[in-house]
Design an enzyme around this catalytic site. Structure first.
Site, PDB file in Angstrom:
ATOM      1  CE1 TYR A  49      16.413  54.192  36.743  1.00 20.11           C
ATOM      2  CE2 TYR A  49      14.916  53.656  34.961  1.00 20.11           C
ATOM      3  CZ  TYR A  49      15.163  54.288  36.164  1.00 20.11           C
ATOM      4  OH  TYR A  49      14.184  55.003  36.771  1.00 20.11           O
TER       5      TYR A  49
ATOM      6  CE  LYS B 226      15.392  57.300  33.688  1.00 21.02           C
ATOM      7  NZ  LYS B 226      14.542  57.366  34.868  1.00 21.02           N
TER       8      LYS B 226
ATOM      9  CD  GLU C 230      13.369  64.374  39.889  1.00 23.48           C
ATOM     10  OE1 GLU C 230      13.207  64.429  38.663  1.00 23.48           O
ATOM     11  OE2 GLU C 230      14.406  63.933  40.419  1.00 23.48           O
TER      12      GLU C 230
END
Ligand code: PDD
Length: 287
Positions: free
Chosen positions: A31, A149, A182
């Protein structure tokens, strides 16, 4: 609300995919999240490029070219009469019988959801986020590379649950070697000794589009930027910490594991220049 589903715009209540969709059964898909300002999707080419990269890393052939993807995104925005929008483009492996084999699926399912996205409240940028370092480690990049992703978000969700448990807004994950990676939906920066630090891509992160822009802006502003491998101790002693992503842009962190940080000048200035870049992009963009 109208949703784009496999070449059709349908009312949200009719936008359903099969229980045999491998996106649902196995998290097999990819996505992108994008943001539109004044009807223009910021950095659309970069998002589409990353979508194709994710697809290629999972051996998924997207049945559309970039132009068709772009026009489908705009169709969805227009169907909902949106100017400022949050856009989620999802492509799953599609419907197939039970079993992992992607060849069971005839064609990918393509879904685009667009909803209104207003700016986050000013007070949040002034106040900053409360963040923790999660016990959950970021996916080992030789297992599931965070550069994909993907729809497989459990790693991030486990870290998010830890954040919620501690009444925090966000969690930063370390990799298996104990280096910073992250947040669950954002990249991380910290500033100290006149240098802007951010984990390098080889730590196992998604190379965020906002992150790339912020690095460029910082360099142009004469700030030294160092991408590398950093530890908890490195970030704890920062003067300023902030996170970046498409929807939040540049958001300060005011608390990390109980340590306090100011929503300082560096993040404020970088966000100001980021907004300028958005404005220029919108002014010059031809759809
Ligand atoms: N998240 N890292 C992770 C794990 C992310 O999910 C995201 C984006 C980023 C920042 O990428 P970008 O700057 O290209 O938005 C970093 C989006 C916003 C989401 O999941 O909706």
């Amino acid at each position: 609300m109208y949703v784009y589903l496999n070449d059709r715009i349908v009312p949200a209540e009719d936008a359903v995919v099969s229980v045999f969709d491998h996106g649902f059964l196995y998290g097999d898909g990819i996505y992108e999240t994008m943001r539109a300002y004044n009807g223009i999707v910021f950095m659309i080419d970069e998002h589409i490029k990353r979508l194709f990269r994710s697809a290629s890393l999972i051996g998924l052939k997207i049945p559309y070219n970039s132009e068709k993807l772009k026009s489908s995104i705009y169709k969805t925005i227009q169907a909902n009469n949106l100017e400022n929008a949050y856009i989620r483009l999802t492509i799953s492996r599609g419907c197939g019988s039970l079993g992992l084999d992607p060849d069971f699926c005839q064609k990918p399912s393509i879904v685009i959801i667009a909803k209104e996205q207003k700016d986050y409240p000013k007070s949040l940028y002034q106040k900053g986020l409360k963040v923790i370092i999660a016990k959950t480690r970021r996916n080992f990049k030789e297992a599931i590379n965070p550069r994909i992703k993907s729809l497989n978000f459990l790693n991030n969700i486990l870290a998010k649950l830890e954040a919620k448990e501690k009444n925090a807004n966000e969690a930063i994950m370390l990799n298996v070697y104990g280096k910073l990676t992250e947040g669950t939906i954002c990249n991380v920066f910290f500033y100290k000794d006149n240098v802007l630090f951010t984990p390098s891509v080889d730590c196992g992160i998604l190379d965020g589009i906002t992150r790339g822009i912020v690095i460029d802006i910082a360099k142009k502003q004469g700030i030294r930027v160092k991408e590398g491998k950093f530890t908890k101790t490195d970030i704890y002693s920062a003067n300023e910490i902030f996170v970046t992503n498409t929807t939040m842009e540049v958001m300060p962190v005011s608390e990390l594991d109980g340590n306090k940080y100011p929503a300082g000048e560096i993040s404020k200035n970088l966000r100001k220049f980021y907004r300028q870049k958005v404005k220029e992009y919108i002014k010059n963009y031809r759809t």
